[in-house]
Motif scaffolding. Structure first.
Motif, short mmCIF file in Angstrom:
data_model
loop_
_atom_site.label_atom_id
_atom_site.label_comp_id
_atom_site.label_asym_id
_atom_site.label_seq_id
_atom_site.Cartn_x
_atom_site.Cartn_y
_atom_site.Cartn_z
N VAL A 149 0.84 -1.20 0.00
CA VAL A 149 0.00 0.00 0.00
C VAL A 149 0.88 1.25 0.00
O VAL A 149 2.08 1.19 0.25
CB VAL A 149 -0.93 0.04 1.23
N ALA A 150 0.24 2.37 -0.28
CA ALA A 150 0.90 3.67 -0.20
C ALA A 150 0.13 4.56 0.75
O ALA A 150 -1.10 4.48 0.85
CB ALA A 150 0.97 4.32 -1.58
N MET A 151 0.87 5.41 1.47
CA MET A 151 0.28 6.44 2.30
C MET A 151 0.65 7.79 1.69
O MET A 151 1.85 8.09 1.55
CB MET A 151 0.79 6.33 3.74
N ILE A 152 -0.34 8.60 1.34
CA ILE A 152 -0.07 9.89 0.73
C ILE A 152 -0.20 10.96 1.81
O ILE A 152 -1.28 11.18 2.34
CB ILE A 152 -1.07 10.20 -0.41
N THR A 206 0.50 11.96 -9.59
CA THR A 206 -0.05 12.63 -10.77
C THR A 206 -1.19 11.87 -11.41
O THR A 206 -1.91 12.40 -12.26
CB THR A 206 1.05 12.87 -11.81
N GLY A 207 -1.38 10.60 -11.04
CA GLY A 207 -2.46 9.83 -11.62
C GLY A 207 -2.58 8.46 -10.99
O GLY A 207 -1.69 8.02 -10.23
N TYR A 208 -3.69 7.80 -11.29
CA TYR A 208 -3.95 6.47 -10.76
C TYR A 208 -4.00 5.46 -11.90
O TYR A 208 -4.60 5.71 -12.95
CB TYR A 208 -5.29 6.43 -10.02
N LEU A 215 -7.89 0.16 -8.04
CA LEU A 215 -6.56 0.75 -8.06
C LEU A 215 -5.49 -0.33 -8.11
O LEU A 215 -5.56 -1.32 -7.38
CB LEU A 215 -6.36 1.61 -6.81
N CYS A 216 -4.48 -0.13 -8.97
CA CYS A 216 -3.36 -1.08 -9.02
C CYS A 216 -2.00 -0.39 -9.04
O CYS A 216 -0.98 -1.06 -8.89
CB CYS A 216 -3.50 -2.02 -10.22
N ILE A 231 4.52 3.14 -9.30
CA ILE A 231 4.69 2.08 -8.32
C ILE A 231 3.41 1.25 -8.26
O ILE A 231 2.31 1.79 -8.41
CB ILE A 231 5.04 2.61 -6.91
N ARG A 232 3.59 -0.04 -8.08
CA ARG A 232 2.43 -0.92 -7.96
C ARG A 232 1.93 -0.92 -6.53
O ARG A 232 2.73 -1.05 -5.59
CB ARG A 232 2.80 -2.34 -8.38
N VAL A 233 0.66 -0.75 -6.34
CA VAL A 233 0.06 -0.81 -5.01
C VAL A 233 -1.28 -1.52 -5.09
O VAL A 233 -1.95 -1.50 -6.13
CB VAL A 233 -0.14 0.59 -4.38
#
Length: 307
Positions: A149-152, A206-208, A215-216, A231-233
């Motif tokens: 996962v990512a944390m923004i 900048t985008g998904y 979401l990938c 990056i893959r998430v």
């Protein structure tokens, strides 16, 4: 207006500010109706661990919210789950209208409507909320156990949530648009000691990337070097700030350039009988203690107005 069904104080918002206002108003002997659109407790209920409430070493946000809600109910405040869409000034006070079609009457009103999660405003973002984009690691973190996962974000909320995610996820990438975290040093040090946590500084999303509507991946850009990457998430958690939803009440309470109620520490507004409290008010520090302080001040101001 039926004076038999009019409350001394109608409080809009059931976070720490609104609940504290209800506690103080009931202890002053005033009749109180508290209206909340979603769930009592506010944003604090999503915090996994709170360590800055005076007199309490550590408590979960949900537990604190439950305690405050129970205290309010025990004091005899009426509480309803309805979304307020408009407040109308009348000869006898105010009529509070809800999305559900109800109308409630108050001699005074306290606006403690809080704030909502800010998003990045990127294409397709709204559709991905619940399909890979989340705001609450406490609520949704377990869903991503064993995944990446990512944390923004890089403030206290982001760091706390990332720490929680690091306990269940195989990899956590923290994307921060500044050169360092803005949260507490203790939190950032604890987070960066985790082997499965990586930080991308000076970087924006900048985008998904999506696959079958979910979401990938995240498209990233380094603001210093201009380098772009992907990056893959499996999921992304947004902690990029909060924003007020005060526009429905702008005719009664002035707003500043950022949409917050432009009221001082006295919590008063341009409309006699209407007060504001909590994170929705213009202020430098938004914490549970400052929200509760506003609630107490607004309630006592409303009591003085009534008396």
């Amino acid at each position: 207006m039926d004076m038999q069904n009019i409350y001394d104080i109608v409080i809009i918002g059931g976070g720490p500010a609104g609940l504290t206002a209800a506690v103080y108003a009931r202890r002053a002997g005033k009749s109180v109706l508290l209206l909340e659109k979603e769930s009592f407790g506010g944003q604090i209920a999503y915090s996994p661990k709170v360590e800055n409430i005076p007199g309490t070493k550590v408590i979960s946000g949900a537990e604190f919210a439950d305690h405050l809600t129970d205290q309010t109910m025990a004091l005899g405040a009426d509480m309803e789950l309805e979304k307020v869409i408009r407040v109308e000034k009348t000869d006898d006070g105010f009529t509070v209208h809800t999305e559900e079609g109800s109308a409630f009457y108050g001699k005074t009103v306290i606006l403690a409507v809080g704030v909502k999660h800010r998003t990045l405003g990127l294409p397709g973002e709204e559709e991905l909320i619940g399909n890979g984009i989340s705001f609450c690691a406490v609520c949704d973190g377990a869903f991503y156990a064993g995944q990446e996962v990512a944390m923004i974000g890089g403030g206290n909320s982001a760091l706390q949530e990332a720490l929680l995610l690091s306990e269940v996820c195989t990899k956590v990438t923290v994307v921060q648009n500044l050169s360092d975290f803005t949260g507490e040093k203790k939190l950032s040090e604890a987070l960066m000691q985790k082997d499965n946590v990586t930080a991308c500084f000076n970087t924006v999303v900048t985008g998904y990337d999506t696959e079958n509507g979910a979401l990938c991946g995240l498209q990233l850009r380094n603001e210093v070097t201009g380098e772009e990457s992907v990056i893959r998430v499996d999921g992304a958690f947004l902690a990029v700030g909060l924003m007020p939803e005060n526009e429905p009440f702008a005719e009664h309470a002035a707003l500043n350039n950022w949409g917050y109620f432009d009221s001082g520490e006295d919590c008063r507004t341009k409309t006699e009988g209407i007060f504001v409290a909590g994170d929705c008010r213009s202020k430098h520090i938004r914490q549970v203690v400052t929200a509760s302080a506003d609630g107490a001040i607004a309630a006592m101001a409303a009591c003085r107005y009534l008396d």
